[in-house]
Design a protein around this motif. Structure first.
Motif, PDB file in Angstrom:
ATOM      1  N   LEU A  27      41.226 -81.685-104.222  1.00  0.00           N
ATOM      2  CA  LEU A  27      41.349 -80.353-104.818  1.00  0.00           C
ATOM      3  C   LEU A  27      40.443 -79.333-104.150  1.00  0.00           C
ATOM      4  O   LEU A  27      40.908 -78.268-103.711  1.00  0.00           O
ATOM      5  N   GLN A  28      39.156 -79.601-104.078  1.00  0.00           N
ATOM      6  CA  GLN A  28      38.236 -78.611-103.517  1.00  0.00           C
ATOM      7  C   GLN A  28      38.504 -78.366-102.038  1.00  0.00           C
ATOM      8  O   GLN A  28      38.515 -77.214-101.584  1.00  0.00           O
ATOM      9  N   THR A  29      38.754 -79.436-101.289  1.00  0.00           N
ATOM     10  CA  THR A  29      39.010 -79.273 -99.855  1.00  0.00           C
ATOM     11  C   THR A  29      40.239 -78.415 -99.610  1.00  0.00           C
ATOM     12  O   THR A  29      40.241 -77.537 -98.740  1.00  0.00           O
ATOM     13  N   ALA A  30      41.303 -78.663-100.381  1.00  0.00           N
ATOM     14  CA  ALA A  30      42.530 -77.877-100.223  1.00  0.00           C
ATOM     15  C   ALA A  30      42.312 -76.425-100.639  1.00  0.00           C
ATOM     16  O   ALA A  30      42.789 -75.493 -99.972  1.00  0.00           O
ATOM     17  N   LEU A  31      41.570 -76.200-101.732  1.00  0.00           N
ATOM     18  CA  LEU A  31      41.318 -74.836-102.193  1.00  0.00           C
ATOM     19  C   LEU A  31      40.462 -74.047-101.214  1.00  0.00           C
ATOM     20  O   LEU A  31      40.595 -72.815-101.108  1.00  0.00           O
ATOM     21  N   GLU A  32      39.578 -74.730-100.502  1.00  0.00           N
ATOM     22  CA  GLU A  32      38.730 -74.035 -99.531  1.00  0.00           C
ATOM     23  C   GLU A  32      39.550 -73.371 -98.435  1.00  0.00           C
ATOM     24  O   GLU A  32      39.092 -72.408 -97.815  1.00  0.00           O
ATOM     25  N   ARG A  33      40.765 -73.876 -98.185  1.00  0.00           N
ATOM     26  CA  ARG A  33      41.625 -73.296 -97.159  1.00  0.00           C
ATOM     27  C   ARG A  33      42.332 -72.029 -97.652  1.00  0.00           C
ATOM     28  O   ARG A  33      42.868 -71.280 -96.848  1.00  0.00           O
ATOM     29  N   HIS A  34      42.346 -71.845 -98.965  1.00  0.00           N
ATOM     30  CA  HIS A  34      43.020 -70.673 -99.537  1.00  0.00           C
ATOM     31  C   HIS A  34      42.031 -69.670-100.127  1.00  0.00           C
ATOM     32  O   HIS A  34      42.351 -68.501-100.292  1.00  0.00           O
ATOM     33  N   LYS A  35      40.832 -70.130-100.490  1.00  0.00           N
ATOM     34  CA  LYS A  35      39.840 -69.273-101.112  1.00  0.00           C
ATOM     35  C   LYS A  35      38.510 -69.459-100.397  1.00  0.00           C
ATOM     36  O   LYS A  35      38.364 -70.338 -99.545  1.00  0.00           O
TER      37      LYS A  35
END
Length: 278
Positions: free
Chosen positions: A150-158
């Motif tokens: 979750l966090q790794t994927a969100l870092e690419r968008h936010k």
């Protein structure tokens, strides 16, 4: 001819992130609630393992490198030792926060008794299953999903702080305990920072396991006649919490420097997928 397919985790669409998260939460809730009577104390371990299924299936079907998408980057034994010490420090900080919130918003007695039945084993076999579910499975599976996927994927968008906050917020919500929400949110935020600056979920797994293990010891402290220092973590004072917070800051900075000094091939070369092309 060979081509290096260096597929980054940012190709996970934001819609996919929320879809996988929803499936994960629903699956966890269904197993934990429906299996409580039939599976007994083993339901914790099974529900935690189920957390991994949606994300792993999605990554494998999408061809996205699992190691990078879940931040499965190795760390040194020194980083592991520092992480264990940070786990004790985090427990002191969270204990102080709970001690502050408890008198203001006391937990209902019925809920407290329910938690006691979960954390206090009836016999040795129950203790083993509780340890596997609460300490091992929870630390590994929750870190892989919340700080890995979750966090790794969100870092690419936010931005990184937005990703850390959102993953920590969901981490707090899915524990379904309003009286522990702030302390779980705090723990999740610290774990998110550790994952980001170390670029690995392994330190967080160790910290998480130490924190949960101490919670298990505290819950059984009177029954097992444990040392006073273990019991006092639950009622940590403000000075102890400040010392713990300072140690966390120092430890996270050290882990960050260790990450920057790691050889590039340790971090990324194992993520490269070779495919034959015409």
């Amino acid at each position: 001819m060979t081509e290096i397919d260096d597929t980054p985790s940012h190709e996970i669409r934001i819609a996919d992130i929320w879809y996988i998260t929803a499936l994960t939460v629903v699956g966890f809730v269904l197993i934990a609630s429906l299996g409580a009577d039939s599976l007994g104390v083993s339901v914790m371990a099974i529900a935690e393992l189920a957390i991994l299924v949606p994300a792993l299936v999605f990554l494998l079907r999408s061809g996205i490198p699992v190691r990078r998408a879940l931040r499965l980057h190795p760390v040194s034994w020194r980083a592991a030792a520092v992480s264990a010490f940070l786990g004790i420090s985090l427990s002191a900080v969270v204990g102080a926060l709970d001690s502050f919130i408890g008198p203001i918003a006391p937990m209902p007695e019925t809920l407290r008794l329910q938690l006691e039945t979960i954390l206090v084993p009836d016999d040795e076999s129950d203790l083993i299953m509780i340890f596997v579910g609460l300490v091992l499975s929870a630390a590994v599976c929750e870190e892989i999903f919340f700080r890995g996927f979750l966090q790794t994927a969100l870092e690419r968008h936010k931005n990184r702080w937005g990703a850390i906050f959102i993953s920590s917020l969901l981490f707090g919500i899915v524990h379904f305990n309003p009286w522990w929400f702030l302390s779980i949110l705090c723990a999740g935020f610290v774990l998110g920072i550790v994952a980001y600056f170390s670029d690995s979920i392994y330190p967080g797994i160790i910290i998480h396991a130490i924190n949960n293990g101490l919670s298990l010891l505290i819950a059984n402290s009177e029954r097992w006649q444990l040392s006073s220092w273990v019991v006092r973590i639950e009622e940590a004072s403000l000075p102890a919490a400040l010392v713990g917070a300072a140690i966390l800051v120092i430890g996270i900075r050290w882990l960050s420097r260790q990450n920057q000094q790691r050889p590039l091939n340790m971090i990324h070369m194992t993520d490269i997928k070779i495919e034959k092309t015409a």
